[in-house]
Design a protein around this motif. Structure first.
Motif, PDB file in Angstrom:
ATOM      1  N   VAL A 270       0.841  -1.206   0.000  1.00  0.00           N
ATOM      2  CA  VAL A 270       0.000   0.000   0.000  1.00  0.00           C
ATOM      3  C   VAL A 270       0.873   1.252   0.000  1.00  0.00           C
ATOM      4  O   VAL A 270       0.589   2.224  -0.707  1.00  0.00           O
ATOM      5  N   SER A 271       1.961   1.234   0.767  1.00  0.00           N
ATOM      6  CA  SER A 271       2.872   2.380   0.818  1.00  0.00           C
ATOM      7  C   SER A 271       3.490   2.645  -0.552  1.00  0.00           C
ATOM      8  O   SER A 271       3.685   3.799  -0.954  1.00  0.00           O
ATOM      9  N   PHE A 272       3.784   1.577  -1.266  1.00  0.00           N
ATOM     10  CA  PHE A 272       4.305   1.710  -2.629  1.00  0.00           C
ATOM     11  C   PHE A 272       3.308   2.466  -3.503  1.00  0.00           C
ATOM     12  O   PHE A 272       3.671   3.386  -4.245  1.00  0.00           O
ATOM     13  N   PHE A 273       2.039   2.090  -3.406  1.00  0.00           N
ATOM     14  CA  PHE A 273       1.027   2.731  -4.241  1.00  0.00           C
ATOM     15  C   PHE A 273       0.695   4.147  -3.766  1.00  0.00           C
ATOM     16  O   PHE A 273       0.180   4.954  -4.537  1.00  0.00           O
ATOM     17  N   VAL A 274       0.982   4.447  -2.495  1.00  0.00           N
ATOM     18  CA  VAL A 274       0.843   5.834  -2.039  1.00  0.00           C
ATOM     19  C   VAL A 274       1.850   6.704  -2.786  1.00  0.00           C
ATOM     20  O   VAL A 274       1.512   7.749  -3.346  1.00  0.00           O
ATOM     21  N   GLN A 275       3.101   6.261  -2.817  1.00  0.00           N
ATOM     22  CA  GLN A 275       4.121   7.055  -3.496  1.00  0.00           C
ATOM     23  C   GLN A 275       3.935   7.038  -5.010  1.00  0.00           C
ATOM     24  O   GLN A 275       4.257   8.006  -5.694  1.00  0.00           O
ATOM     25  N   ASP A 276       3.375   5.958  -5.524  1.00  0.00           N
ATOM     26  CA  ASP A 276       3.189   5.841  -6.974  1.00  0.00           C
ATOM     27  C   ASP A 276       1.910   6.528  -7.451  1.00  0.00           C
ATOM     28  O   ASP A 276       1.565   6.467  -8.620  1.00  0.00           O
ATOM     29  N   CYS A 277       1.198   7.157  -6.498  1.00  0.00           N
ATOM     30  CA  CYS A 277       0.053   8.032  -6.804  1.00  0.00           C
ATOM     31  C   CYS A 277      -1.305   7.361  -6.936  1.00  0.00           C
ATOM     32  O   CYS A 277      -2.290   8.035  -7.222  1.00  0.00           O
ATOM     33  N   GLU A 278      -1.410   6.056  -6.725  1.00  0.00           N
ATOM     34  CA  GLU A 278      -2.728   5.431  -6.798  1.00  0.00           C
ATOM     35  C   GLU A 278      -3.524   5.627  -5.508  1.00  0.00           C
ATOM     36  O   GLU A 278      -4.756   5.563  -5.516  1.00  0.00           O
ATOM     37  N   VAL A 279      -2.832   5.822  -4.388  1.00  0.00           N
ATOM     38  CA  VAL A 279      -3.497   5.998  -3.097  1.00  0.00           C
ATOM     39  C   VAL A 279      -3.163   7.382  -2.542  1.00  0.00           C
ATOM     40  O   VAL A 279      -1.986   7.745  -2.455  1.00  0.00           O
ATOM     41  N   PHE A 280      -4.192   8.128  -2.177  1.00  0.00           N
ATOM     42  CA  PHE A 280      -4.120   9.500  -1.667  1.00  0.00           C
ATOM     43  C   PHE A 280      -3.790  10.486  -2.793  1.00  0.00           C
ATOM     44  O   PHE A 280      -3.075  10.161  -3.737  1.00  0.00           O
ATOM     45  N   ASP A 281      -4.329  11.665  -2.653  1.00  0.00           N
ATOM     46  CA  ASP A 281      -4.144  12.709  -3.654  1.00  0.00           C
ATOM     47  C   ASP A 281      -3.121  13.722  -3.170  1.00  0.00           C
ATOM     48  O   ASP A 281      -3.001  13.978  -1.968  1.00  0.00           O
ATOM     49  N   VAL A 282      -2.401  14.305  -4.099  1.00  0.00           N
ATOM     50  CA  VAL A 282      -1.440  15.348  -3.752  1.00  0.00           C
ATOM     51  C   VAL A 282      -2.207  16.569  -3.272  1.00  0.00           C
ATOM     52  O   VAL A 282      -3.181  16.991  -3.896  1.00  0.00           O
ATOM     53  N   VAL A 283      -1.778  17.118  -2.137  1.00  0.00           N
ATOM     54  CA  VAL A 283      -2.450  18.285  -1.572  1.00  0.00           C
ATOM     55  C   VAL A 283      -2.056  19.520  -2.364  1.00  0.00           C
ATOM     56  O   VAL A 283      -0.871  19.799  -2.560  1.00  0.00           O
ATOM     57  N   ALA A 284      -3.055  20.255  -2.813  1.00  0.00           N
ATOM     58  CA  ALA A 284      -2.791  21.467  -3.589  1.00  0.00           C
ATOM     59  C   ALA A 284      -2.138  22.519  -2.713  1.00  0.00           C
ATOM     60  O   ALA A 284      -2.496  22.697  -1.552  1.00  0.00           O
TER      61      ALA A 284
END
Length: 285
Positions: A270-284
């Protein structure tokens, strides 16, 4: 919780005999470890006592001082500080904070240390100048060689199962993603941010390689798996869950989907996919 409320709840129990300014300064000293060097300038010594009183009342936010001390904050130091209090005081602390956080008599030192650390971390981020999370102790999330070996073995098995399951046709959108800094995505919890960052840094390349190898042998595109992960994340996000809740639910989803009992390895995925952008959105910004 902001610092003002935190300090005001603690003052009657931990600050007896101290003025507001003295107590606030003592709180900051109770969570930091500064370098033992003659050239080091203690940032807390340069703060006027009137400013400490403003911090206590909430008339002034602690963003600037938090930014200066954040890299030196150590939750273990504050945990020990609270742990030194007698049982009666710890019970009173539990009762004081129970309306605001999940806390019990058994974990008062740990909960308050985590809370104070997170208050400082979040305030330092609001200062707007930090590009990375505070430095972690080298052994905070350290894995032994046996741990790493076991996790990597489980990662291979989990990824094989993920690739086998493929993706739902309804989820067939293609993703054009790129890795981003975890601290730009996880803003609710400094603890979660540190944990995800550690896993991503240690295992990101390993997971990429495993996905590449398994995808080739199974004729499955990595985007298919990434899309399925993104789809699951969106479902959880639409439920209005917090980032901690979403992360935990995603870990459970990976465990269930792959029949894995290695929660740590699933957390790494899951942490991998957080950094790879599938999990959680970049905060504007």
């Amino acid at each position: 919780m902001d610092f003002s409320l935190f300090a005001q709840l603690l003052k009657p129990l931990l600050g007896k005999g101290l003025n507001q300014d003295e107590f606030v300064q003592s709180l900051f000293y109770a969570i930091v470890v500064f370098p033992n060097s003659e050239s080091f300038v203690d940032p807390l010594e340069n703060v006027k006592y009137s400013m400490y009183r403003l911090y206590f009342s909430g008339s002034r936010r602690i963003n600037e001082i938090a930014y200066k001390i954040c890299n030196y904050a150590d939750r273990e130091i504050f945990r020990d500080y609270v742990l030194k209090q007698n049982d009666e005081v710890q019970t009173q602390l539990c009762n004081a904070f129970k309306p605001y956080i999940r806390i019990s008599k058994r974990n008062v030192p740990e909960k308050l240390a985590d809370l104070f650390y997170e208050i400082i971390f979040n305030a330092s981020k609001e200062k707007g100048k930090r590009k990375r999370i505070p430095k972690m102790k080298s052994n905070k999330f350290a894995d032994t060689s046996e741990d790493v070996l076991q996790i990597k073995e489980s990662l291979g098995e989990i990824i094989k199962e993920l690739v086998k399951t493929g993706t739902n046709p309804k989820e067939s959108e293609r993703l054009k993603m790129h890795a981003v800094c975890v601290s730009n995505k996880i803003t609710d919890s400094s603890i979660l941010c540190e944990s995800v960052t550690h896993y991503a840094v240690v295992y990101f390349k390993t997971i990429r390689k495993l996905f590449r190898n398994v995808s080739k042998s199974n004729s499955i595109d990595f985007d298919d798996v990434a899309t399925a992960v993104k789809f699951e994340y969106k479902k959880l996000k639409n439920k209005g869950l917090s980032q901690d809740e979403i992360y935990n639910a995603m870990v459970q989803w990976i465990c269930t989907k792959t029949n894995s009992t290695n929660i740590t390895a699933c957390s790494v995925i899951v942490s991998f996919f957080v950094q790879d952008c599938e999990v959680f959105d970049v905060v504007a910004k």
